[in-house]
Write a protein that holds these residues in place. Structure first.
Motif, PDB file in Angstrom:
ATOM      1  N   GLY A 290       0.849  -1.196   0.000  1.00 33.98           N
ATOM      2  CA  GLY A 290       0.000   0.000   0.000  1.00 33.98           C
ATOM      3  C   GLY A 290       0.884   1.246   0.000  1.00 33.98           C
ATOM      4  N   CYS A 291       0.271   2.391  -0.176  1.00 35.09           N
ATOM      5  CA  CYS A 291       1.012   3.657  -0.213  1.00 35.09           C
ATOM      6  C   CYS A 291       0.526   4.590   0.894  1.00 35.09           C
ATOM      7  N   GLY A 292       1.397   5.482   1.318  1.00 34.86           N
ATOM      8  CA  GLY A 292       1.017   6.511   2.284  1.00 34.86           C
ATOM      9  C   GLY A 292       0.449   5.874   3.540  1.00 34.86           C
ATOM     10  N   THR A 293      -0.715   6.366   3.929  1.00 37.90           N
ATOM     11  CA  THR A 293      -1.371   5.841   5.126  1.00 37.90           C
ATOM     12  C   THR A 293      -1.617   4.334   5.017  1.00 37.90           C
ATOM     13  N   ALA A 294      -1.977   3.882   3.831  1.00 41.30           N
ATOM     14  CA  ALA A 294      -2.206   2.441   3.652  1.00 41.30           C
ATOM     15  C   ALA A 294      -0.914   1.671   3.914  1.00 41.30           C
ATOM     16  N   SER A 295       0.229   2.266   3.563  1.00 37.58           N
ATOM     17  CA  SER A 295       1.502   1.568   3.797  1.00 37.58           C
ATOM     18  C   SER A 295       1.766   1.443   5.292  1.00 37.58           C
ATOM     19  N   LEU A 337      -3.688  -2.877   0.053  1.00 34.31           N
ATOM     20  CA  LEU A 337      -4.552  -2.008   0.852  1.00 34.31           C
ATOM     21  C   LEU A 337      -4.657  -0.653   0.159  1.00 34.31           C
ATOM     22  N   SER A 338      -5.865  -0.211  -0.093  1.00 34.74           N
ATOM     23  CA  SER A 338      -6.026   1.092  -0.729  1.00 34.74           C
ATOM     24  C   SER A 338      -7.436   1.609  -0.495  1.00 34.74           C
ATOM     25  N   GLN A 339      -7.532   2.730   0.168  1.00 38.23           N
ATOM     26  CA  GLN A 339      -8.846   3.332   0.398  1.00 38.23           C
ATOM     27  C   GLN A 339      -9.580   3.498  -0.927  1.00 38.23           C
ATOM     28  N   SER A 340      -8.919   4.176  -1.865  1.00 43.09           N
ATOM     29  CA  SER A 340      -9.579   4.515  -3.130  1.00 43.09           C
ATOM     30  C   SER A 340      -9.658   3.335  -4.083  1.00 43.09           C
ATOM     31  N   GLY A 341      -8.691   2.423  -3.967  1.00 46.05           N
ATOM     32  CA  GLY A 341      -8.602   1.327  -4.939  1.00 46.05           C
ATOM     33  C   GLY A 341      -8.103   1.822  -6.285  1.00 46.05           C
ATOM     34  N   GLU A 342      -7.563   3.052  -6.323  1.00 45.88           N
ATOM     35  CA  GLU A 342      -7.144   3.639  -7.600  1.00 45.88           C
ATOM     36  C   GLU A 342      -5.708   4.140  -7.557  1.00 45.88           C
ATOM     37  N   THR A 343      -5.001   3.911  -6.474  1.00 39.37           N
ATOM     38  CA  THR A 343      -3.639   4.454  -6.352  1.00 39.37           C
ATOM     39  C   THR A 343      -2.707   3.761  -7.339  1.00 39.37           C
ATOM     40  N   ILE A 344      -2.185   4.523  -8.251  1.00 40.87           N
ATOM     41  CA  ILE A 344      -1.479   3.905  -9.369  1.00 40.87           C
ATOM     42  C   ILE A 344      -0.215   3.165  -8.922  1.00 40.87           C
ATOM     43  N   ALA A 388     -12.204  13.692   2.979  1.00 46.93           N
ATOM     44  CA  ALA A 388     -11.054  14.512   3.379  1.00 46.93           C
ATOM     45  C   ALA A 388      -9.806  13.880   2.772  1.00 46.93           C
ATOM     46  N   VAL A 389      -8.883  14.720   2.332  1.00 48.42           N
ATOM     47  CA  VAL A 389      -7.667  14.185   1.712  1.00 48.42           C
ATOM     48  C   VAL A 389      -6.894  13.315   2.709  1.00 48.42           C
ATOM     49  N   ALA A 390      -6.857  13.742   3.952  1.00 52.54           N
ATOM     50  CA  ALA A 390      -6.152  12.952   4.967  1.00 52.54           C
ATOM     51  C   ALA A 390      -7.019  11.755   5.355  1.00 52.54           C
ATOM     52  N   SER A 391      -6.461  10.600   5.182  1.00 53.60           N
ATOM     53  CA  SER A 391      -7.218   9.380   5.456  1.00 53.60           C
ATOM     54  C   SER A 391      -7.286   9.130   6.961  1.00 53.60           C
ATOM     55  N   THR A 392      -8.483   8.900   7.465  1.00 54.52           N
ATOM     56  CA  THR A 392      -8.636   8.641   8.902  1.00 54.52           C
ATOM     57  C   THR A 392      -9.399   7.332   9.117  1.00 54.52           C
ATOM     58  N   ALA A 397     -10.084   1.400   9.821  1.00 57.29           N
ATOM     59  CA  ALA A 397     -10.835   0.240   9.313  1.00 57.29           C
ATOM     60  C   ALA A 397      -9.861  -0.838   8.815  1.00 57.29           C
ATOM     61  N   LYS A 398      -8.809  -0.408   8.140  1.00 60.89           N
ATOM     62  CA  LYS A 398      -7.817  -1.376   7.645  1.00 60.89           C
ATOM     63  C   LYS A 398      -7.154  -2.108   8.817  1.00 60.89           C
ATOM     64  N   ILE A 399      -6.784  -1.319   9.846  1.00 61.42           N
ATOM     65  CA  ILE A 399      -6.134  -1.925  11.013  1.00 61.42           C
ATOM     66  C   ILE A 399      -7.087  -2.926  11.666  1.00 61.42           C
ATOM     67  N   LEU A 467       2.550  11.472   9.607  1.00 61.56           N
ATOM     68  CA  LEU A 467       2.031  11.815   8.275  1.00 61.56           C
ATOM     69  C   LEU A 467       0.763  12.656   8.413  1.00 61.56           C
ATOM     70  N   LYS A 468      -0.103  12.235   9.340  1.00 61.25           N
ATOM     71  CA  LYS A 468      -1.371  12.952   9.512  1.00 61.25           C
ATOM     72  C   LYS A 468      -1.104  14.417   9.875  1.00 61.25           C
ATOM     73  N   ILE A 469      -0.173  14.611  10.821  1.00 57.87           N
ATOM     74  CA  ILE A 469       0.109  15.984  11.258  1.00 57.87           C
ATOM     75  C   ILE A 469       0.737  16.790  10.124  1.00 57.87           C
ATOM     76  N   LYS A 470       1.696  16.162   9.427  1.00 53.59           N
ATOM     77  CA  LYS A 470       2.382  16.874   8.329  1.00 53.59           C
ATOM     78  C   LYS A 470       1.405  17.316   7.256  1.00 53.59           C
ATOM     79  N   GLU A 471       0.571  16.378   6.801  1.00 60.48           N
ATOM     80  CA  GLU A 471      -0.186  16.699   5.588  1.00 60.48           C
ATOM     81  C   GLU A 471      -1.246  17.770   5.792  1.00 60.48           C
ATOM     82  N   VAL A 472      -1.797  17.872   6.990  1.00 60.67           N
ATOM     83  CA  VAL A 472      -2.832  18.903   7.141  1.00 60.67           C
ATOM     84  C   VAL A 472      -2.347  20.182   7.831  1.00 60.67           C
TER      85      VAL A 472
HETATM   86  O1  M6R Z   1      -6.394   5.423  -1.692  1.00 56.27           O
HETATM   87  P1  M6R Z   1      -5.179   4.866  -1.059  1.00 56.27           P
HETATM   88  O2  M6R Z   1      -5.425   4.291   0.303  1.00 56.27           O
HETATM   89  O3  M6R Z   1      -4.463   3.886  -1.951  1.00 56.27           O
HETATM   90  O4  M6R Z   1      -4.207   6.103  -0.894  1.00 56.27           O
HETATM   91  C1  M6R Z   1      -2.878   5.938  -0.532  1.00 56.27           C
HETATM   92  C2  M6R Z   1      -2.260   7.251  -0.153  1.00 56.27           C
HETATM   93  O5  M6R Z   1      -2.182   8.105  -1.247  1.00 56.27           O
HETATM   94  C3  M6R Z   1      -3.036   7.931   0.970  1.00 56.27           C
HETATM   95  O6  M6R Z   1      -3.131   7.129   2.098  1.00 56.27           O
HETATM   96  C4  M6R Z   1      -2.354   9.259   1.367  1.00 56.27           C
HETATM   97  O7  M6R Z   1      -1.132   9.011   1.970  1.00 56.27           O
HETATM   98  C5  M6R Z   1      -3.289  10.052   2.275  1.00 56.27           C
HETATM   99  N1  M6R Z   1      -3.233  11.431   1.935  1.00 56.27           N
HETATM  100  C6  M6R Z   1      -2.963   9.887   3.711  1.00 56.27           C
HETATM  101  O8  M6R Z   1      -3.732  10.635   4.562  1.00 56.27           O
END
Ligand code: M6R
Length: 586
Positions: A290-295, A337-344, A388-392, A397-399, A467-472
Motif C-alpha cells: 500500500g502507499c502513504g497511510t495504507a503503507s 490495501l487502498s482506500q480509493s482502490g485507484e492508487t497507481i 477529506a484528503v487525509a485518510s482517517t 478500518a484497515k487496522i 504523516l497525519k500531522i504533516k499533511e494537514v
Molecule cells: O487510496 P489509497 O489508500 O491507496 O491512498 C494511498 C495514499 O495516497 C493515501 O493514504 C495518502 O497518503 C493520504 N493522503 C494519507 O492521509
C-alpha cells in the motif's frame, strides 16, 4: 487525480448539477476547475478558473448537457489556460481528462506541424485536436475515438463532448469512471459519490470499454468494440454519507465516524475475515502492499501478524513493490490495501504480481474500484465515502481488519472482537475529551518540529501519526522507533520540542519509558499516551489498555492533533496544499 463530471438529460439545470458534481469531486484535485455547457439556445458556455471552486456559481442558463473538471496539475502550471475542458480548433470537440497522455509531446508536434493551434501546456489538449484531425478523414465518431485510443499511451479517463451532436464518448484505461442512470438522465463521474445525490443506479466502466451516450440512449462497447449489456449495480450508501452534515469539515466528520465503522467490521465482516485468514494460511508467503497511510497500515499489519498470529508477513510500499517481487510464485499471496482502490503506485505493482500468477486480495473502500475488480478476492472496508484528503476512518478500518484476521489465524477471533469493542469505547472517550487535544495543539503550533515515538506496533502508529500531522498542518513531524532515537535523531531535541510518546502497556512499555526519560533530559515537552500515568510526562492522554488494538485509539489522537493544528494555523484540513485524495499518477 482530477475529477470529471458530465450530464445529459431532460432537466434544464445541467450547469448547476455539473458545478455541484465538481464540488463533490474537488477532493480529487483543486488547482483549477472548468465547465463546458451547451445551452438550450445552442451557445456553448465555457468557464475556467484557477483555485478552488469554493462557493462558485454559474450564471442562470437553461441547459441539459455539459461536462466539467477539477484539476490536479501535472503537465503545465496552474493557469486558467491549462484548466480543462480543452477544445479543438474547430470548437467541435471538447475534452475533459483525468490521467496522463504519455506520448503527448510527439502527438502535439505533429498536430502543430499540420496547423493546429494549442492554447495550453497540457498533455490533455492533444486529445481534442487529434480527434478533430481524425474526423477530417472519417466522419464516424466511434471510429475516430477508437483510432485515438490506439494512439495514446498512459492511464486515462476521458469524456469527449461533441456539442453539435449532443453526444459524449467516454473511455478509460486505469483511471476510474462511473456512469449513473435515472429515467432518461445520465451522469458520468470520476467517483460515484458525485452521482449519488441523483441516482444509486451505477455502472463502473471497465478498462478498455467505451461508452457512447446521447439523447437516444447509451451504448457500451467492450475492448474489442462489441456491443455489451450494461449491468448496473445499486450503491448501498446514500447522499448523507457524502455531505459534511453538522460537521465543519469532512476530516472531523470522518474521525467521528470511526467508532461506528470499526464496530460494524467487528460485528458484520467476520466471514470476510475468516476467508482471508484461510487464504493467508494456505499461501506460500503473504505480502502487504500500500502507499502513504495504507503503507503504514501494512507496516502495523506485519507487527500484528507476527505477535498475534505468529506469522511472518512481508510488507512493501506500493511504489517499491515492483522491484521486490521477483521471488513471487503462483502460490504467493499479495494483499493490497487502498482506500480509493485507484492508487497507481499500488495498482502498477500488484499488476506485476498478478503477471507472476500471485493471488491478489484487495482491501479497499471503493466498490467497483480498479483494485476491487482486479483482485481474486476483495474485502470492502465499508467505511463509507472518505472525502477529506487525509485518510482517517479508512486507516482504522484497515487496522481493524488486519487485527481481526491475525486473531482468526490464531483462533482467538472472539478475543480480537472484544478488544476492538474496547478500542471503540476508547475512541468515544477521546472524542469527548477532544478539547484537551485542541488545547495541546494550540500550545505546540509554533514549534519547529514534532516527534512521535513508539516501539513495535506503536512505531507503525508513530509513522502514520506524523504523516497525519504533516499533511494537514504543514508542520514538520517525524515518527521514530523509540529505540532508534539515541542513534542519531536525539540530536534534534531541544528545549520545548514536543514529543508524543505512544506507550501502551505491552512488551514495549519499559523501554519506551526510557526513551521518554532520554528526551525529557534534553528539554523535550513529553506528551505521554498510555494507560499508566508517569511523572516523566509533561502532559498525559489516557488510553486504556485494549491489547494490540490500542493502536487504533492512539492514532485517533494524532488525527485530532493534526486536525486542530491545521485549524490553529488557519489551514483547510480537508484540502491540504499540493495533495489530492486519489493519486492516479506515478
Ligand atoms: O487510496 P489509497 O489508500 O491507496 O491512498 C494511498 C495514499 O495516497 C493515501 O493514504 C495518502 O497518503 C493520504 N493522503 C494519507 O492521509
Amino acid at each position: 487525480m482530477c475529477g470529471i463530471f458530465g450530464y445529459i438529460g431532460n432537466k434544464k439545470n445541467a450547469g448547476e448539477m455539473i458545478l455541484s458534481g465538481l464540488k463533490s469531486l474537488e477532493y480529487r484535485g483543486y488547482d483549477s476547475w472548468g465547465v463546458a455547457i451547451k445551452k438550450d439556445d445552442s451557445q456553448i458556455y465555457i468557464e475556467k478558473h484557477t483555485g478552488k471552486i469554493g462557493d462558485a456559481s454559474l450564471p442562470a442558463m437553461d441547459s441539459s448537457i455539459g461536462i466539467g473538471h477539477t484539476r490536479w496539475a501535472t503537465h503545465g502550471g496552474v493557469t486558467d489556460a491549462n484548466a480543462h475542458p480543452h477544445i479543438s480548433c474547430d470548437k467541435k470537440v471538447i475534452v475533459v481528462h483525468n490521467g496522463i497522455v504519455e506520448n503527448y509531446e510527439e502527438l502535439k508536434k505533429q498536430l502543430i506541424k499540420i496547423g493546429h493551434t494549442f492554447t495550453s501546456e497540457t498533455d490533455s489538449e492533444v486529445l481534442a485536436h487529434q480527434i478533430e484531425e481524425f474526423l477530417k478523414e472519417e466522419k464516424d465518431l466511434h471510429v475516430a475515438i477508437s483510432k485515438l485510443r490506439s494512439q495514446i499511451a498512459g492511464m486515462n479517463a476521458v469524456i469527449v463532448f461533441f456539442p453539435d451532436k449532443e453526444t459524449f464518448y467516454i473511455f478509460k484505461n486505469g483511471s476510474p469512471i462511473v456512469l449513473g442512470e435515472k429515467q432518461n438522465e445520465y451522469f458520468v463521474a470520476s467517483d460515484a459519490s458525485a452521482i449519488i445525490p441523483y441516482t444509486k443506479h451505477v455502472y463502473f466502466v471497465e478498462d478498455g470499454e467505451m461508452v457512447s451516450l446521447n439523447r437516444n440512449g447509451i451504448s457500451l462497447f467492450d475492448s474489442e468494440g462489441k456491443n455489451k449489456d450494461i449491468d448496473y449495480i445499486t450503491l448501498s450508501y446514500n447522499a448523507e454519507a457524502v455531505s459534511r452534515g453538522k460537521y465543519p469539515h469532512f476530516m472531523l466528520k470522518e474521525i467521528y465516524e470511526q467508532p461506528t465503522v470499526i464496530q460494524n467490521i467487528a460485528s458484520s465482516q467476520l466471514e470476510t475475515v475468516k476467508e482471508t485468514a484461510k487464504r493467508i494460511i494456505n499461501a506460500y508467503g503473504t505480502y502487504l502492499v500500500g502507499c502513504g497511510t495504507a503503507s503504514y497500515a501494512c507496516l502495523a499489519g506485519t507487527y500484528l501478524f507476527s505477535k498475534i498470529a505468529k506469522r511472518h508477513i512481508n510488507f512493501s510500499i506500493g511504489s517499491e513493490f515492483s522491484y521486490l517481487l521477483n521471488f513471487l510464485k503462483d502460490t504467493s499471496l499479495v494483499i493490497a490495501l487502498s482506500q480509493s482502490g485507484e492508487t497507481i503506485d499500488t495498482l502498477a505493482s500488484v499488476q506485476k504480481a498478478k503477471a507472476k500468477k500471485a493471488q491478489l486480495i484487495a482491501l479497499t473502500n471503493v466498490l467497483g474500484s480498479t483494485l476491487y475488480r482486479m483482485a481474486d478476492y476483495s474485502m470492502l472496508l465499508n467505511a463509507g465515502p472518505e472525502k477529506a484528503v487525509a485518510s482517517t476512518k479508512a486507516y482504522t478500518a484497515k487496522i481493524t481488519f488486519l487485527y481481526l484476521i491475525a486473531h482468526e489465524i490464531n483462533r482467538t477471533l472472539h478475543e480480537g472482537v472484544q478488544n476492538i469493542s474496547r478500542a471503540v469505547r476508547e475512541i468515544e472517550g477521546l472524542l469527548e475529551r477532544k478539547s484537551h487535544i485542541q488545547h495541546l495543539a494550540n500550545r505546540i503550533k509554533n514549534k519547529n518540529n514534532i516527534f512521535i515515538l513508539g516501539r513495535g506496533v506503536s512505531y507503525a502508529a508513530a509513522l502514520e501519526s506524523a504523516l497525519k500531522i504533516k499533511e494537514v498542518s504543514y508542520m514538520h513531524a517525524e515518527g521514530f522507533a523509540a529505540g532508534e532515537l539515541k542513534h542519531g535523531v536525539i540530536a534534534l531535541i531541544e528545549e520545548g520540542t514536543p514529543v508524543i510518546l505512544f506507550n501502551p502497556e505491552d512488551e514495549t512499555y519499559e523501554d519506551t519509558l526510557s526513551a521518554a526519560h532520554e528526551v525529557k533530559a534534553r528539554g523535550a515537552y513529553v506528551i505521554g499516551v498510555s494507560s499508566r500515568k508517569n511523572d516523566v510526562y509533561d502532559t498525559f492522554i489516557e488510553v486504556k489498555n485494549c491489547q494490540d488494538a490500542t493502536i487504533i485509539p492512539n492514532v485517533v489522537i494524532a488525527q485530532l492533533m493534526g486536525y486542530y493544528l491545521a485549524l490553529a494555523k488557519g489551514y483547510d484540513p480537508d484540502k491540504p496544499r499540493n495533495l489530492a485524495k486519489s493519486v492516479t499518477v506515478k
